[in-house]
Design an enzyme around this catalytic site. Sequence first.
Site, short mmCIF file in Angstrom:
data_model
loop_
_atom_site.label_atom_id
_atom_site.label_comp_id
_atom_site.label_asym_id
_atom_site.label_seq_id
_atom_site.Cartn_x
_atom_site.Cartn_y
_atom_site.Cartn_z
N ASP A 158 0.74 -1.26 0.00
CA ASP A 158 0.00 0.00 0.00
C ASP A 158 0.77 1.32 0.00
OD1 ASP A 158 -1.69 -2.12 0.39
OD2 ASP A 158 -2.60 -1.37 2.21
N GLU A 382 1.59 -9.21 11.72
CA GLU A 382 1.45 -8.87 10.30
C GLU A 382 2.81 -8.55 9.67
OE1 GLU A 382 -1.11 -5.48 10.00
OE2 GLU A 382 -1.41 -5.68 7.84
C1 9WN Z 1 -5.96 -2.82 1.78
C2 9WN Z 1 -4.93 -7.79 4.18
C3 9WN Z 1 -4.30 -6.68 3.38
C4 9WN Z 1 -3.10 -7.16 2.57
C5 9WN Z 1 -2.30 -6.01 1.98
C6 9WN Z 1 -1.98 -5.02 3.09
C7 9WN Z 1 -3.26 -4.52 3.75
C8 9WN Z 1 -5.36 -3.35 3.09
C9 9WN Z 1 -5.41 -2.24 4.12
O1 9WN Z 1 -3.96 -5.63 4.29
O2 9WN Z 1 -4.04 -3.81 2.80
O3 9WN Z 1 -6.04 -3.88 0.86
O4 9WN Z 1 -6.52 -1.83 4.46
O5 9WN Z 1 -4.36 -1.78 4.58
O6 9WN Z 1 -1.25 -3.95 2.59
O7 9WN Z 1 -1.11 -6.49 1.39
O8 9WN Z 1 -3.50 -8.00 1.54
O9 9WN Z 1 -3.97 -8.42 4.97
#
Ligand code: 9WN
Length: 413
Positions: A158, A382
Site C-alpha cells: 500500500d 502482520e
Molecule cells: C488494503 C490484508 C491486506 C493485505 C495487503 C496489506 C493490507 C489493506 C489495508 O492488508 O491492505 O487492501 O486496508 O491496509 O497492505 O497487502 O492483503 O492483509
Amino acid sequence: MTMTDLDATAREILRGNDRGGYTIPTAGLYPFQWNWDSAFAAWGFSTFDPDRAWTELETLFSAQWDTGMVPHIVFHKEDDGYFPGPSVWGPGTTPASSGISQPPVAAILARKIHDSVGGTERLRALYPRMLAWHRWWRDWRCPEGVACVTHPWESGRDNCPDWDPGMANVDGSQVGTYTRRDTGHVDASMRPGKEDYDRYIAMVQFGRACGWDQKTILEDGPFLMADPAITFILIRANRDLAAIAETLGEDPTEPLAMAAEIEAALPSIWNDELQAYCARDARTGEFASAISSGAALGLLAGVENAAMEEKLAAMWDRVRYGIPSNDPAADSFDPRRYWRGPTWPVVNALIAIGLTSAGRSAEERRLRKETAELIRSGGFFEYFDPLDATPCGGDRFTWTAAIWLAWANREDA
Ligand code: 9WN
C-alpha cells in the site's frame, strides 16, 4: 515456546480465522477475504488439511468477475469494522467485492500445493479461472508490457515509497468526510497517513463513478504505475500456470507467451540511476527514488542482474531481520510504518521461492532463519521492524501463520 507449540498455534490461528470456506487475514482489522492473503492461507492449510487448502482457493475464485478479474477483497458477510466496505466500492457483484485486484500469486501457490499434496481434479477446475485472471492482467494492466497497478492497494504494498510519484498527482482534497477504522485497531504510527487515505479514497471514488470501466481507469484514472513486484510475480505465475497446463494435459503455449511478453518489456522499468528494476509512473515516466523489496522478487521470474543483486545485498545487510520493504539508506525509510521499511514474512517467503529456484540455498536459509526468528520472538504478527524485531500491525495473522507452517519452520521448504 517450542517449535511444536508454535506449529500448533499457527494451525489454531488458521482455524480461528476460518469463516467457513475462506479465512480473514486477522480478526478486527481485516474482517473479509483478501485475495493474496487467501492464496497464502491455502498454502498453510495444505500442510495439515489439503481439502481445506483447495476450498480456500475455490472460494476466492467464486468471486471472480465475468471479465476474469479476481477482486482484492470479497465481502462475503457484512462487517462495519473495516473502511472502505462494500457500499463504498459498489461494483454490484455477487458476492460483493472491491473493484481492483491484488498480486496474482494463486497459480504459484496452487502449483506448490499440488506438488506437495496432490488434488489434480481441484486444480483442473481452477485452471481456466486462473488463466482468465492472467488474461485480465494482460488486457487491462499491461498497457506497455509490464504490469501496472491502478491503486496502491492493488499492489498489496500500500504505502510503499514505490508509489510516491503517482500518489503526488492524485487529488485527495475532494473526497468528503469518512471515518477510518484501521487506526481503531492498531497504532496510527504503523499505518498509512491521512493524506494517503484521502488519495486512496479518491481513486476508489473515480472507479466507482465510471462503473469500474477498465478502459476509463486505464486511460484516464488518477493513478497508473508500473509495479516491479507484480511484474515478476506475473511472469512466474504464468510459467507456473504453463507447468500446471502440462500436468493437466492442457496447452501451455498461451501462459508461456504471456510470460515472454512481460519479460521482453522489462527494460522499461530498469532504473539506471538506482541500478535496479523499479516502480515507474506510467503517466509521467518518473521512477520511484529507492530500491524496494519489489526488486528482490526478480529471482521469482528468473531475472538475475549483477548490479541489482549488489544493491539488494547491501539493502539486506543494513538490517538484521529479513528483507526490508524499503531501503534503509533511503530518506523515506521508516522501520515501523507499514510498507515504508518493515519486513513482511509473506514477502520474504515469496523471495525465498525465487532464491530456491535460482539455486541460492545459503541466502534462502538465511532469509528463512531470520524470518523464523521474528515469529519465534514476536509472534504471528502482520509485519516486523527489520532492525530490532518489534512486532507490528495485526496479531494472530493468517498469512504469517501460514508462512510459518509452509516455509519458515521447514528445512525442506
Ligand atoms: C488494503 C490484508 C491486506 C493485505 C495487503 C496489506 C493490507 C489493506 C489495508 O492488508 O491492505 O487492501 O486496508 O491496509 O497492505 O497487502 O492483503 O492483509
